[in-house]
Scaffold this motif. Structure first.
Motif, mmCIF file in Angstrom:
data_model
loop_
_atom_site.group_PDB
_atom_site.id
_atom_site.type_symbol
_atom_site.label_atom_id
_atom_site.label_comp_id
_atom_site.label_asym_id
_atom_site.label_seq_id
_atom_site.Cartn_x
_atom_site.Cartn_y
_atom_site.Cartn_z
ATOM 1 N N TRP A 143 0.836 -1.207 0.000
ATOM 2 C CA TRP A 143 0.000 0.000 0.000
ATOM 3 C C TRP A 143 0.861 1.243 0.000
ATOM 4 C CZ3 TRP A 143 -1.293 4.421 2.628
ATOM 5 C CH2 TRP A 143 -2.545 4.990 2.333
ATOM 6 N N ALA A 183 -8.854 3.978 2.267
ATOM 7 C CA ALA A 183 -8.363 2.608 2.463
ATOM 8 C C ALA A 183 -9.020 1.958 3.670
ATOM 9 C CB ALA A 183 -6.850 2.613 2.628
ATOM 10 N N THR A 380 -6.390 -0.175 -3.299
ATOM 11 C CA THR A 380 -6.506 -0.850 -2.003
ATOM 12 C C THR A 380 -7.339 -2.119 -2.129
ATOM 13 O OG1 THR A 380 -6.363 1.265 -0.839
ATOM 14 C CG2 THR A 380 -7.238 -0.599 0.403
#
Length: 419
Positions: A143, A183, A380
């Protein structure tokens, strides 16, 4: 272009280094803030995730994260010129002319690293009590490189497409809070609800610890926003004052609404309100007046107090209200730049709607927010689904009931009886 080290300002360098330390201190603040709000059997798990984020992102940033965010590249992603922190005797691309830095490039690397560290840490509040640690580790690395670094390049790097468009984000309302909040929403949905939520009582384990964490965050935020001036100057002082003003106004706004709606004022509400205001002022801190920060903070406190109820209405289990505080606060603050920004505070900024600038800057801000939110959600979700398919993502029901402290780490936060 070789950096001119003769123009380095020692005062600015010292301030940005101190600010970097303050921003790093915010991640333990997040750990304590969240750790005090989860049940006692999950406290060490929360602390471990946040401390692990410091290590993982720090290493990733040195190897490739920094160059993806601030390498010249194109408008969407940096190149690998600075991989492994090579070539740090050169100017950071785009920071030339009137934007030239008075701090060494390495100091800028360190400061920006702390932003990269804290951003994925914020996500952990939404996923509390149920995220498998062995999945959390690769998620944070992926991420950080696939979401945080590209969005940072768009907005924080002068060579990014959003920066060239004129999107303003002084210290990360879009880059940090919008991406982390988006996210968090994705991961809360992908992981599903905690066992028994929302009907089961899930009491906070340690509210004093939560308040200590909130205090650390407020303290560290002066480096987060004030340091983003990249100098020891009037702009840093303005950002510092605006940060405190917005946090205080939001705390009062949240508690006023809480009192009217629920007939009480809580320490959880006070802490949540302060963090909401601090998140909202982050993109505005170096662009608005003290009165503007007062209005932004008060509005954020009111708005976010209502927003934390959305999870019950929409059915997603955002355990510690990351969406309601960071996503809503960050998005509101980013849009507020288009309303309250004034060149009298920062000539390099813009005039918002309330200062005769029309809707132009508000439109730019909306484009930046929309792009960051959409990109973050898509990437995500892809990372989460791939990891879920490969190694799973959620702990078993038995592990969740036993508590992640014991089932994952073999430790407990509190020993309540003698052995």
């Amino acid at each position: 272009m070789t950096f001119d080290f003769a123009r380095v300002d020692s005062g600015s360098t010292a301030w940005v280094l101190v600010s970097a330390a303050l921003v790093l201190f915010m991640t333990p603040g997040v750990a304590f803030f969240y750790g005090g709000m989860v049940r006692a059997k999950h406290v060490m798990s929360m602390l471990m995730q946040n401390f692990m984020a410091i290590a993982l992102v720090s290493v990733a940033w040195v190897l490739v994260g920094y160059t993806l965010a601030f390498g010249k590249g194109d408008g969407f992603i940096g190149d690998l010129h600075f991989a492994g922190l090579a070539h740090l005797d050169q100017v950071v691309p785009g920071f030339t002319g009137s934007s030239a830095m008075a701090i060494p490039p390495l100091v800028f690397v360190v400061y920006q690293m702390m932003f990269a560290v804290i951003t994925p840490s914020l996500i952990t509040g939404a996923t509390a009590d149920r995220w498998r640690f062995s999945t959390f580790v690769p998620f944070v690395v992926l991420w950080s490189l696939l979401v945080y670094s590209p969005v940072a390049h768009w907005i924080f790097s002068p060579t990014g497409w959003a920066a060239r468009l004129g999107v303003l984000d002084f210290a990360g309302g879009i880059v940090v809070h919008t991406t982390a909040g988006a996210a968090a929403l994705v991961m809360a949905v992908v992981l599903g609800k905690r066992n028994g939520w929302p009907n089961r009582q899930m009491p906070q384990s340690n509210l004093p610890l939560m308040l200590v964490g909130a205090g650390i965050l407020w303290f560290g935020w002066f480096g987060f926003n004030g340091g983003s001036a990249l100098g020891a100057n009037e702009l840093a002082a303005s950002a510092f004052l605006n940060t405190n003003t917005a946090g205080a106004a939001a705390l009062l706004g949240w508690l006023a609404v809480e009192r009217l709606r629920h007939g009480r004022t809580s320490t959880v509400g006070a802490a949540g309100g302060a963090v909401a205001g601090l998140a909202a002022i982050t993109p505005c801190a170096g662009f608005v007046s003290p009165l503007g920060s007062l209005a932004i903070g008060a509005a954020a406190g009111v708005l976010c107090e209502f927003a934390v109820d959305w999870k019950h209405r929409l059915g997603y289990d955002d355990a510690l209200d990351v969406v309601g505080v960071h996503l809503v606060g960050g998005v509101f603050g980013a849009l507020a730049v288009g309303l309250f920004a004034t060149r009298s505070i920062n000539p390099a900024g813009a005039n918002g709607l309330f200062y005769g600038g029309g809707l132009t800057q508000l439109g730019r801000q909306a484009i930046g927010v929309g792009a960051a939110f959409g990109y973050t959600v898509a990437v995500t979700l892809a990372i989460a689904l791939v990891l879920k398919r490969l190694i799973g993502d959620r702990v078993s029901e038995e592990e969740e009931e036993r508590g992640l402290d014991l089932s994952h780490h073999g430790e407990t936060a509190y020993v309540l009886t003698e052995p």
